[in-house]
Design a protein around this motif. Structure first.
Motif, PDB file in Angstrom:
ATOM      1  N   VAL A  74      -9.779   2.921  -5.911  1.00 49.35           N
ATOM      2  CA  VAL A  74      -9.241   3.716  -5.338  1.00 49.35           C
ATOM      3  C   VAL A  74      -8.092   3.324  -4.423  1.00 49.35           C
ATOM      4  CG1 VAL A  74      -9.303   5.716  -3.527  1.00 49.35           C
ATOM      5  CG2 VAL A  74     -10.866   5.552  -5.251  1.00 49.35           C
ATOM      6  N   LEU A  75      -8.518   2.217  -3.455  1.00 52.84           N
ATOM      7  CA  LEU A  75      -7.484   1.565  -2.623  1.00 52.84           C
ATOM      8  C   LEU A  75      -6.513   0.510  -3.148  1.00 52.84           C
ATOM      9  CD1 LEU A  75     -10.569   0.317   0.190  1.00 52.84           C
ATOM     10  CD2 LEU A  75      -8.917   2.124   0.131  1.00 52.84           C
ATOM     11  N   ALA A  76      -7.146  -0.082  -4.493  1.00 49.74           N
ATOM     12  CA  ALA A  76      -6.033  -0.840  -5.192  1.00 49.74           C
ATOM     13  C   ALA A  76      -5.052   0.032  -5.527  1.00 49.74           C
ATOM     14  CB  ALA A  76      -6.911  -1.591  -6.268  1.00 49.74           C
ATOM     15  N   SER A  77      -5.210   1.093  -6.299  1.00 53.11           N
ATOM     16  CA  SER A  77      -4.335   2.035  -6.981  1.00 53.11           C
ATOM     17  C   SER A  77      -3.671   2.661  -5.778  1.00 53.11           C
ATOM     18  CB  SER A  77      -5.064   3.057  -7.731  1.00 53.11           C
ATOM     19  OG  SER A  77      -5.964   2.638  -8.691  1.00 53.11           O
ATOM     20  N   ALA A  78      -4.206   3.113  -4.699  1.00 55.29           N
ATOM     21  CA  ALA A  78      -3.123   3.752  -3.735  1.00 55.29           C
ATOM     22  C   ALA A  78      -2.072   2.684  -3.280  1.00 55.29           C
ATOM     23  CB  ALA A  78      -3.952   4.189  -2.584  1.00 55.29           C
ATOM     24  N   LEU A  79      -2.653   1.452  -3.128  1.00 52.55           N
ATOM     25  CA  LEU A  79      -1.699   0.400  -2.539  1.00 52.55           C
ATOM     26  C   LEU A  79      -0.697  -0.274  -3.717  1.00 52.55           C
ATOM     27  CD1 LEU A  79      -1.365  -2.050  -0.502  1.00 52.55           C
ATOM     28  CD2 LEU A  79      -2.848  -3.385  -1.688  1.00 52.55           C
ATOM     29  N   ALA A  80      -1.157  -0.072  -4.841  1.00 55.04           N
ATOM     30  CA  ALA A  80      -0.295  -0.511  -5.954  1.00 55.04           C
ATOM     31  C   ALA A  80       0.792   0.632  -5.963  1.00 55.04           C
ATOM     32  CB  ALA A  80      -0.940  -0.460  -7.086  1.00 55.04           C
ATOM     33  N   VAL A  81       0.665   2.070  -5.895  1.00 55.29           N
ATOM     34  CA  VAL A  81       1.607   3.031  -5.906  1.00 55.29           C
ATOM     35  C   VAL A  81       2.461   2.784  -4.778  1.00 55.29           C
ATOM     36  CG1 VAL A  81       2.069   5.523  -5.589  1.00 55.29           C
ATOM     37  CG2 VAL A  81       0.131   4.581  -7.281  1.00 55.29           C
ATOM     38  N   ASN A  82       1.929   2.315  -3.700  1.00 56.89           N
ATOM     39  CA  ASN A  82       2.647   2.139  -2.372  1.00 56.89           C
ATOM     40  C   ASN A  82       3.447   0.995  -2.170  1.00 56.89           C
ATOM     41  OD1 ASN A  82       2.618   4.790  -1.239  1.00 56.89           O
ATOM     42  ND2 ASN A  82       1.649   4.080   0.722  1.00 56.89           N
ATOM     43  N   LEU A  83       3.267   0.132  -3.174  1.00 55.20           N
ATOM     44  CA  LEU A  83       4.051  -1.213  -3.309  1.00 55.20           C
ATOM     45  C   LEU A  83       5.602  -0.909  -2.855  1.00 55.20           C
ATOM     46  CD1 LEU A  83       2.023  -3.722  -5.402  1.00 55.20           C
ATOM     47  CD2 LEU A  83       2.411  -3.777  -2.947  1.00 55.20           C
ATOM     48  N   ARG A  84       5.913   0.272  -3.554  1.00 58.28           N
ATOM     49  CA  ARG A  84       7.425   0.342  -3.481  1.00 58.28           C
ATOM     50  C   ARG A  84       7.771   0.491  -2.019  1.00 58.28           C
ATOM     51  NH1 ARG A  84       5.094   5.052  -3.953  1.00 58.28           N
ATOM     52  NH2 ARG A  84       5.722   6.918  -2.982  1.00 58.28           N
ATOM     53  N   MET A  85       7.077   0.688  -1.117  1.00 58.79           N
ATOM     54  CA  MET A  85       7.549   0.868   0.334  1.00 58.79           C
ATOM     55  C   MET A  85       7.927  -0.550   0.915  1.00 58.79           C
ATOM     56  SD  MET A  85       7.444   3.953   0.901  1.00 58.79           S
ATOM     57  CE  MET A  85       6.585   5.571   0.282  1.00 58.79           C
ATOM     58  N   ALA A  86       7.204  -1.619   0.281  1.00 58.59           N
ATOM     59  CA  ALA A  86       7.685  -2.746   0.647  1.00 58.59           C
ATOM     60  C   ALA A  86       8.952  -3.332   0.304  1.00 58.59           C
ATOM     61  CB  ALA A  86       6.575  -3.949  -0.072  1.00 58.59           C
ATOM     62  N   MET A  87       9.426  -2.817  -1.001  1.00 56.84           N
ATOM     63  CA  MET A  87      10.560  -3.076  -1.605  1.00 56.84           C
ATOM     64  C   MET A  87      11.592  -2.331  -0.798  1.00 56.84           C
ATOM     65  SD  MET A  87      10.201  -3.334  -5.426  1.00 56.84           S
ATOM     66  CE  MET A  87       8.980  -1.789  -5.806  1.00 56.84           C
ATOM     67  N   TYR A  88      11.441  -1.114  -0.185  1.00 58.11           N
ATOM     68  CA  TYR A  88      12.088  -0.246   0.455  1.00 58.11           C
ATOM     69  C   TYR A  88      12.311  -0.737   1.942  1.00 58.11           C
ATOM     70  CZ  TYR A  88      11.193   3.992  -2.424  1.00 58.11           C
ATOM     71  OH  TYR A  88      10.968   4.810  -3.461  1.00 58.11           O
ATOM     72  N   SER A  89      11.436  -1.625   2.388  1.00 55.11           N
ATOM     73  CA  SER A  89      11.583  -2.010   3.694  1.00 55.11           C
ATOM     74  C   SER A  89      12.538  -3.365   3.696  1.00 55.11           C
ATOM     75  CB  SER A  89      10.052  -2.549   4.135  1.00 55.11           C
ATOM     76  OG  SER A  89       9.469  -1.630   4.505  1.00 55.11           O
ATOM     77  N   ALA A  90      12.376  -3.971   2.602  1.00 53.69           N
ATOM     78  CA  ALA A  90      13.182  -5.249   2.276  1.00 53.69           C
ATOM     79  C   ALA A  90      14.795  -4.596   2.336  1.00 53.69           C
ATOM     80  CB  ALA A  90      12.841  -6.137   1.193  1.00 53.69           C
ATOM     81  N   SER A  91      14.995  -3.713   1.432  1.00 51.65           N
ATOM     82  CA  SER A  91      16.089  -3.326   1.357  1.00 51.65           C
ATOM     83  C   SER A  91      16.972  -2.531   2.648  1.00 51.65           C
ATOM     84  CB  SER A  91      16.190  -2.175   0.286  1.00 51.65           C
ATOM     85  OG  SER A  91      17.393  -1.499   0.024  1.00 51.65           O
ATOM     86  N   LEU A  92      16.080  -1.938   3.317  1.00 52.68           N
ATOM     87  CA  LEU A  92      16.305  -1.540   4.604  1.00 52.68           C
ATOM     88  C   LEU A  92      16.729  -2.405   5.799  1.00 52.68           C
ATOM     89  CD1 LEU A  92      14.150   1.656   4.984  1.00 52.68           C
ATOM     90  CD2 LEU A  92      16.777   1.669   4.856  1.00 52.68           C
ATOM     91  N   THR A  93      16.222  -3.834   5.549  1.00 51.22           N
ATOM     92  CA  THR A  93      16.201  -4.691   6.723  1.00 51.22           C
ATOM     93  C   THR A  93      17.765  -5.078   7.026  1.00 51.22           C
ATOM     94  OG1 THR A  93      13.875  -5.523   6.256  1.00 51.22           O
ATOM     95  CG2 THR A  93      15.609  -6.968   7.097  1.00 51.22           C
ATOM     96  N   PRO A  94      18.577  -5.302   5.955  1.00 48.51           N
ATOM     97  CA  PRO A  94      20.036  -5.903   6.358  1.00 48.51           C
ATOM     98  C   PRO A  94      20.663  -4.706   7.168  1.00 48.51           C
ATOM     99  CG  PRO A  94      19.484  -6.424   4.113  1.00 48.51           C
ATOM    100  CD  PRO A  94      18.291  -5.274   4.612  1.00 48.51           C
ATOM    101  N   PHE A  95      20.259  -3.631   7.102  1.00 48.55           N
ATOM    102  CA  PHE A  95      20.986  -2.437   7.625  1.00 48.55           C
ATOM    103  C   PHE A  95      20.545  -2.112   9.130  1.00 48.55           C
ATOM    104  CE2 PHE A  95      21.309  -1.296   3.076  1.00 48.55           C
ATOM    105  CZ  PHE A  95      22.587  -1.541   2.875  1.00 48.55           C
TER     106      PHE A  95
END
Length: 239
Positions: A74-95
């Protein structure tokens, strides 16, 4: 930076995020309803939304909990689904990376699919925006989204089984993500990643505990990255 300008940026953000109200209400209501059916009480459903605040991960975790999957799955699946948030954060950082820490922390909590899509599209369209304006716009974009997610989680949990199946509230899930990802298909790499993920998810539909979704996501990212690398190599060798 004048207060009027900040208010203007905030208001524009509210306006940009408002169309998502049409899908957030049934989306959140459906989660609350399913949470009640899974045995969670109203407080537990609300805390789930307050702590996780990520629709896709919440639905994934809830489904696996109903299937009595191991906690680690359960934890691993929820984390995997939410990994996109890490990419979102990286994309927002320059702004917004130079904003005060408390603002960045608050923005990190409020970074959801809708706020990310709306904010990045605006930042790229208007690169002259200052960091305070960007933060004002970001917080404006989540204003009509996040409170409704909490409120209608409670509404759905209170209604529980009283909502008939004929209402088909689950339509909000695919519509929400289609509305967000469609404008993001900007390159061949994006299209290839999406196509591979869809095909693999269908082929892996029978994998226990919905792990096929994780496999599909990884396959899509690999395919997208490989495509982008190939395109860069071709561009580098072009005369």
């Amino acid at each position: 930076m004048t207060t009027t300008t900040l208010k203007s940026a905030y208001v524009r953000g509210v306006i940009a995020g408002s169309p998502f109200i049409l899908v957030i209400i049934p989306f959140a209501s459906l989660f609350g309803l399913l949470a009640a059916e899974a045995g969670l009480n109203v407080i537990e459903a609300l805390v789930f939304s307050l702590v996780v605040i990520a629709g896709a991960a919440q639905f994934t975790a809830l489904q696996l909990m109903q299937e009595e999957a191991p906690t680690i799955v359960v934890l691993a699946s929820a984390l995997a689904v939410n990994l996109r948030m890490a990419m979102y954060s990286a994309s927002l950082t320059p702004f917004i990376g130079s904003a005060p820490l408390w603002q960045r922390a608050f923005a990190a909590y409020l970074t959801v699919d809708q706020s990310y899509v709306v904010a990045v599209a605006k930042y790229e369209k208007e690169p002259q925006m200052t960091v305070p304006q960007r933060m004002g716009y970001f917080f404006g974009a989540v204003t009509p989204i996040v409170p409704l997610w909490y409120i209608f989680t409670v509404v759905g949990a209170l209604l529980g089984a009283q909502v008939p199946d004929s209402w088909a509230l689950d339509f909000a899930i695919p519509i929400t993500f289609l509305a967000m990802i469609a404008p993001m298909f900007r390159t061949l790499a994006h299209v290839v990643a999406a196509f591979v993920a869809v095909v693999v998810s269908l082929l892996a539909a029978g994998v226990p505990y919905s792990l096929g979704l994780i496999i599909a996501g990884v396959a899509g990212m690999i395919a997208g990255a490989a495509t982008e690398k190939r395109l860069e190599q071709r561009a580098g060798t072009a005369p």
